[in-house]
Scaffold this active site. Sequence first.
Site, PDB file in Angstrom:
ATOM      1  N   THR A 122       0.819  -1.209   0.000  1.00 34.45           N
ATOM      2  CA  THR A 122       0.000   0.000   0.000  1.00 34.45           C
ATOM      3  C   THR A 122       0.852   1.258   0.000  1.00 34.45           C
ATOM      4  O   THR A 122       1.946   1.281   0.571  1.00 34.45           O
ATOM      5  CB  THR A 122      -0.912   0.036   1.246  1.00 34.45           C
ATOM      6  OG1 THR A 122      -1.503   1.332   1.342  1.00 34.45           O
ATOM      7  CG2 THR A 122      -0.158  -0.229   2.533  1.00 34.45           C
ATOM      8  N   TYR A 145      -1.820   0.555  10.482  1.00 31.44           N
ATOM      9  CA  TYR A 145      -2.111  -0.141   9.225  1.00 31.44           C
ATOM     10  C   TYR A 145      -0.881  -0.104   8.313  1.00 31.44           C
ATOM     11  O   TYR A 145      -0.400  -1.141   7.846  1.00 31.44           O
ATOM     12  CB  TYR A 145      -3.322   0.488   8.524  1.00 31.44           C
ATOM     13  CG  TYR A 145      -3.490  -0.001   7.106  1.00 31.44           C
ATOM     14  CD1 TYR A 145      -3.836  -1.325   6.840  1.00 31.44           C
ATOM     15  CD2 TYR A 145      -3.271   0.858   6.018  1.00 31.44           C
ATOM     16  CE1 TYR A 145      -3.964  -1.778   5.531  1.00 31.44           C
ATOM     17  CE2 TYR A 145      -3.394   0.406   4.716  1.00 31.44           C
ATOM     18  CZ  TYR A 145      -3.738  -0.910   4.472  1.00 31.44           C
ATOM     19  OH  TYR A 145      -3.849  -1.368   3.184  1.00 31.44           O
TER      20      TYR A 145
END
Length: 325
Positions: A122, A145
């Site tokens: 990501t 995250y």
Amino acid sequence: METMTCLVTGGAGYIGSHIIASLTAHGYRSVVVDDLSTGVEARIAGLPLLVADISDPASIETLTAFMRDHGVTSIIHTAAHKSVPESMVNPLGYYRVNVGGTINVLRAAEAAQVSAFVFSGTAAVYGMADGRVTEESPTTPINPYGESKLAGEQLLADLGRIGALRATSLRYFNVAGTGSTLGADNGATNLIPQALRRISQGVSPEIYGSDYPTPDGTCVRDYIHVVDLAEAHIAALAAIEADPTWSFRVFNVGTGTGYSVREVLDLAIEVSETSLGYRLVDRRPGDPASIVADPQRITHELGWSASHNLRDMVSSAWNGMTGTA
Ligand SMILES: NC(=O)c1ccc[n+]([C@@H]2O[C@H](COP(=O)([O-])OP(=O)(O)OC[C@H]3O[C@@H](n4cnc5c(N)ncnc54)[C@H](O)[C@@H]3O)[C@@H](O)[C@H]2O)c1
């Protein structure tokens, strides 16, 4: 030619199910492990499915047997928890699934002797980076995250270095759009589904902050169509399969073009034919002004580039949400 079989973890998810459609189109067979926590079983109807929580250590054994039974030759690991705000209130839960779960999948891969591995990375690993980022830009996540995904990459790099794995992390930018109604993003924490959902409920979409140092004052992001993203996985897999000396490589997956939140919402309003306008509200903490992928590495090394534009993403997302895809 021997049919290759790919294990897609999280295959019942938004991105995983689009990857499976691409795998099928390229002649691969797919099998799935998913705990169906956010996944939708109907998206993978007819495919071998192991319902298991990858963060449970007991899954190592069942997953190993599942891979052996189905002759799995590669793994695309998308199963994860993906909400930034949720990760800030539950860091342990995020590390448990995103790091612990990845370790369990890797242990099963080792036991089943599967070494080709593609990971859902990501752009969150770039944290508050501003402007254009290459794979060499510093990785400085600003939430659990992003940290958990970076830790996943580090595991792959370490295994790659000792020749135990041939892996790639694809660092997705803002994934949007859909290839089918069933595949529509139902998580709706990303800008496009969130805005379209509000519009469909008769509520104005919101812009968080309009005083950023960008051309129109709203944040600029790189959006990538999920169908293009799925194809990037096929390109990555093919490169790994063709190169026995492959160790670990990361690639940005974006279009290289930034769009402002205002531009995205203008399109959402146009595509949905709503009479609603947007509402300007305060900035949220942790939003960089502008972050756009430099996708040159994946284009040069894997021959991949995006073929869908922002209008394709917004209109397919709208059609997916309203059941007309
Ligand atoms: N959507 C985006 O914009 C985006 C951007 C960057 C990276 N990613 C990454 O892409 C991947 C897929 O995201 P998505 O948008 O398809 O999300 P999603 O929630 O639709 O898909 C995740 C899938 O994994 C499954 N899953 C979750 N936890 C599991 C567990 N413990 N055991 C087994 N299965 C489990 C879910 O049931 C679901 O089917 C994630 O790794 C995410 O971090 C997504």
